[in-house]
Design a protein around this motif. Structure first.
Motif, PDB file in Angstrom:
ATOM      1  N   ARG A 204       0.826  -1.208   0.000  1.00 39.38           N
ATOM      2  CA  ARG A 204       0.000   0.000   0.000  1.00 39.38           C
ATOM      3  C   ARG A 204       0.861   1.259   0.000  1.00 39.38           C
ATOM      4  NH1 ARG A 204      -2.832  -3.784   2.865  1.00 39.38           N
ATOM      5  NH2 ARG A 204      -5.010  -4.087   2.257  1.00 39.38           N
ATOM      6  N   LEU A 205       1.989   1.225   0.720  1.00 36.54           N
ATOM      7  CA  LEU A 205       2.878   2.387   0.726  1.00 36.54           C
ATOM      8  C   LEU A 205       3.520   2.587  -0.640  1.00 36.54           C
ATOM      9  CD1 LEU A 205       4.533   2.032   4.240  1.00 36.54           C
ATOM     10  CD2 LEU A 205       3.056   3.888   3.465  1.00 36.54           C
ATOM     11  N   GLN A 207       2.154   1.735  -3.423  1.00 35.96           N
ATOM     12  CA  GLN A 207       1.081   2.277  -4.260  1.00 35.96           C
ATOM     13  C   GLN A 207       0.879   3.771  -3.988  1.00 35.96           C
ATOM     14  OE1 GLN A 207      -2.058  -0.364  -3.062  1.00 35.96           O
ATOM     15  NE2 GLN A 207      -1.688  -1.830  -4.717  1.00 35.96           N
ATOM     16  N   ALA A 208       0.933   4.138  -2.707  1.00 37.51           N
ATOM     17  CA  ALA A 208       0.726   5.543  -2.340  1.00 37.51           C
ATOM     18  C   ALA A 208       1.861   6.429  -2.857  1.00 37.51           C
ATOM     19  CB  ALA A 208       0.601   5.679  -0.827  1.00 37.51           C
ATOM     20  N   THR A 209       3.111   6.006  -2.624  1.00 33.30           N
ATOM     21  CA  THR A 209       4.231   6.829  -3.081  1.00 33.30           C
ATOM     22  C   THR A 209       4.305   6.859  -4.602  1.00 33.30           C
ATOM     23  OG1 THR A 209       5.716   4.922  -2.806  1.00 33.30           O
ATOM     24  CG2 THR A 209       5.616   6.510  -1.005  1.00 33.30           C
ATOM     25  N   GLY A 211       1.718   6.678  -6.604  1.00 34.81           N
ATOM     26  CA  GLY A 211       0.674   7.604  -7.021  1.00 34.81           C
ATOM     27  C   GLY A 211       1.064   9.056  -6.797  1.00 34.81           C
ATOM     28  N   VAL A 212       1.725   9.333  -5.656  1.00 35.62           N
ATOM     29  CA  VAL A 212       2.165  10.703  -5.370  1.00 35.62           C
ATOM     30  C   VAL A 212       3.197  11.166  -6.398  1.00 35.62           C
ATOM     31  CG1 VAL A 212       3.481  12.108  -3.735  1.00 35.62           C
ATOM     32  CG2 VAL A 212       1.628  10.655  -2.908  1.00 35.62           C
TER      33      VAL A 212
END
Length: 226
Positions: A204-205, A207-209, A211-212
């Motif tokens: 998930r991290l 995916q988050a980074t 996406g950012v």
């Protein structure tokens, strides 16, 4: 000189803790490759500050600020690089996806060697040298750093002070603050590695980074005003 130095330190501290590509890159590196590589990324970013600072001292960033073509070319290059880093993070998240479990076999009878994570989950790891290069390119390909330097640094150079030496001093302050802040992020992630290395959390991290980084790259790429 002391007053100028204190004033610049306060402004530089605010710039340093503002979320941006540097933060995302160091966080991503800490997650994928550990504390040492993340610290090298932070050092690469600091080195990029010196590149921009010295360029500003000799007038290159003034030329960049005056030339629309040069500015936009560097902006597009920086945007593509950030988006490429984002894609790499998302690819790493896909590699960390849960392996397909054998629905016919209960969990307590699966072979001990069977993993709930795809076996190539560490493929995103990078060497310290590559991490340093990533940090350096992230900064050098961001024209906003050069524009900020050329608009901000002259305000804190006292009249009559040597321009190049004072510029290097101010950039050193900014770079040191950056290394302390980003290094702190790297150490914090390392200390919490037991949590961050859990496959689900790590995925998930990533995916988050990812996406950012993609969003930052898109924002830089489609920006029309300086």
């Amino acid at each position: 000189m002391l007053t100028s130095l204190v004033g610049f330190t306060a402004v530089a501290a605010l710039l340093t803790v503002s979320p941006g590509p540097d933060f995302a890159v160091v966080l991503r590196t800490a997650l994928s490759s550990g504390r040492r590589a993340a610290l090298c990324s932070a050092l690469g970013i600091a080195a990029g500050c010196f590149v921009w600072g010295l360029a500003g001292a000799v007038g290159l960033t003034a030329m960049l600020s005056a030339s629309q073509a040069a500015y936009h070319a560097l902006r597009v290059a920086g945007a593509l690089y950030l988006m490429w880093l984002g894609v790499q993070a998302l690819r790493s998240a896909r590699r960390l996806r849960p392996a397909r479990a054998d629905s016919a076999a209960p969990a307590h009878v699966r072979a001990p060697h069977e993993s709930t994570v795809a076996p190539d989950s560490s493929a995103g790891s990078v060497t310290p040298l590559r991490a340093f290069r990533t940090g350096l390119l992230t900064n050098v390909l961001n024209p906003k750093v050069g524009v900020v330097y050329i608009s901000l640094l002259p305000q804190f150079i006292p009249h009559g002070a040597p321009v190049v030496a004072t510029t290097v001093l101010l950039v050193a302050v900014h770079a040191a603050l950056g290394v302390l802040w980003l290094g702190g992020i790297a150490v914090a992630v390392h200390r919490a590695r037991a949590v961050f290395q859990r496959p689900g959390v790590r995925r998930r991290l990533d995916q988050a980074t990812g996406g950012v980084l993609l969003a930052l790259g898109a924002a830089v790429g489609f920006e029309t005003a300086r």
